[in-house]
Design a protein around this motif. Structure first.
Motif, PDB file in Angstrom:
ATOM      1  N   LEU A   8      -7.688 -26.159  -9.148  1.00 43.94           N
ATOM      2  CA  LEU A   8      -6.839 -26.880 -10.069  1.00 43.94           C
ATOM      3  C   LEU A   8      -7.306 -26.637 -11.488  1.00 43.94           C
ATOM      4  O   LEU A   8      -8.472 -26.543 -11.772  1.00 43.94           O
ATOM      5  CB  LEU A   8      -6.817 -28.376  -9.754  1.00 43.94           C
ATOM      6  CG  LEU A   8      -8.017 -29.231 -10.115  1.00 43.94           C
ATOM      7  CD1 LEU A   8      -7.671 -29.980 -11.387  1.00 43.94           C
ATOM      8  CD2 LEU A   8      -8.313 -30.208  -9.015  1.00 43.94           C
ATOM      9  N   ALA A  55     -10.350 -22.162 -11.802  1.00 42.65           N
ATOM     10  CA  ALA A  55     -10.666 -23.579 -11.973  1.00 42.65           C
ATOM     11  C   ALA A  55     -11.655 -23.728 -13.129  1.00 42.65           C
ATOM     12  O   ALA A  55     -12.831 -23.398 -12.999  1.00 42.65           O
ATOM     13  CB  ALA A  55     -11.253 -24.151 -10.694  1.00 42.65           C
ATOM     14  N   SER A 146      -2.625 -23.305  -8.490  1.00 44.91           N
ATOM     15  CA  SER A 146      -3.290 -24.075  -9.528  1.00 44.91           C
ATOM     16  C   SER A 146      -2.243 -24.819 -10.333  1.00 44.91           C
ATOM     17  O   SER A 146      -1.065 -24.460 -10.343  1.00 44.91           O
ATOM     18  CB  SER A 146      -4.131 -23.173 -10.453  1.00 44.91           C
ATOM     19  OG  SER A 146      -3.285 -22.353 -11.253  1.00 44.91           O
ATOM     20  N   GLU A 180       0.410 -28.716  -5.458  1.00 41.44           N
ATOM     21  CA  GLU A 180       0.321 -28.421  -6.892  1.00 41.44           C
ATOM     22  C   GLU A 180       1.245 -29.321  -7.707  1.00 41.44           C
ATOM     23  O   GLU A 180       0.888 -29.748  -8.813  1.00 41.44           O
ATOM     24  CB  GLU A 180       0.627 -26.948  -7.156  1.00 41.44           C
ATOM     25  CG  GLU A 180      -0.330 -25.968  -6.476  1.00 41.44           C
ATOM     26  CD  GLU A 180      -1.807 -26.240  -6.738  1.00 41.44           C
ATOM     27  OE1 GLU A 180      -2.147 -26.881  -7.756  1.00 41.44           O
ATOM     28  OE2 GLU A 180      -2.636 -25.829  -5.898  1.00 41.44           O
TER      29      GLU A 180
END
Length: 254
Positions: A8, A55, A146, A180
């Protein structure tokens, strides 16, 4: 079963005035290694440190990864959520995204997941009209995804979905895209305090990540494999459907 990570996007780098970014980055890297991340999974791009390729990790987050996890409850949200002025979120896939049949079908199913809950916000596949907020669905390499978190009362404006998911079932694509979109409206990983629950390997704690990790009332204790769409990592057997704890969390917030 194969477990895959959904990284993420934690936000922009937090570099204070007069602070040497190189020195900060050295500490971040050192903290990540101590927290159990493989050294070859860490890289520095444009003076920002990343793990798992996409990330971003701030200095604060890296320090919190070394602290023992304080919670074991399953659902968490960020400090910021989507405001009441947003009633219809339009998800606008790029042409490249649409060229992958499983990604495209997974998007429709993910949107249906949210709309099936009768929430105060609805989602629609764009281009369409009446949008009070927009999210672009675009592609990235790999088999994961992501996103970021809400800001100013609006959802995060982009979800990135790996083209490698084309080789997985439509249900897995539905799962990743639902996940997501969950970040984009304010959900943290359900096992953020111990990613090894869904990912295996060493126990790692994502920490506050600068956005908050607030327990959602009514959700069950202890994250488990397959217990939530918002687990850090997913399996190749995912159904793409909400679990009971996901529904509790979603209904509570929206």
């Amino acid at each position: 079963m194969r477990k895959l990570s959904m990284a993420l996007l934690a936000g922009v780098a937090l570099v204070g005035c007069g602070v040497d970014p190189q020195s900060e980055n050295q500490e971040i890297i050192s903290n990540l290694v101590k927290a159990g991340f493989p050294a070859d999974d860490i890289m520095v791009v444009d003076d920002a440190v990343y793990v798992g390729r996409d990330a971003h990790v701030t200095l604060e987050a890296s320090r919190e990864m070394l602290q023992p996890g304080e919670g074991s409850t399953e659902q968490y949200r960020t400090n910021n959520l989507v405001g009441t002025g947003v009633t219809k979120i339009c998800i606008n896939p790029t042409a490249t995204f649409n060229s992958y049949s499983n990604l495209s079908a997974g998007l429709d199913m993910a949107i249906a997941n949210y709309n099936g809950r009768g929430l105060r916000i609805t989602m629609a596949r764009g281009p369409t009209t009446g949008c009070t907020a927009n999210i672009t669905a675009t592609t990235m390499s790999g088999a994961g995804g992501s996103a970021g978190f809400p800001s100013g009362g609006y959802p995060y404006g982009t979800i990135n979905i790996g083209t490698g998911l084309q080789s997985y079932s439509v249900d897995v694509n539905e799962h990743v895209i639902t996940h997501e979109l969950g970040h984009a409206i304010g959900f943290r990983h359900s096992d953020y305090y111990n990613r090894s629950i869904s990912c295996g390997g060493s126990a790692t704690n994502e920490g506050d990540a600068g956005v908050g990790a607030i327990l959602i009332p009514g959700t069950p204790s202890s994250a488990v494999v397959g217990g939530s769409i918002m687990n850090s990592c997913f399996r190749s057997t995912e159904s793409g459907e909400w679990t009971s704890s996901d529904i509790t969390a979603l209904d509570y917030l929206y």
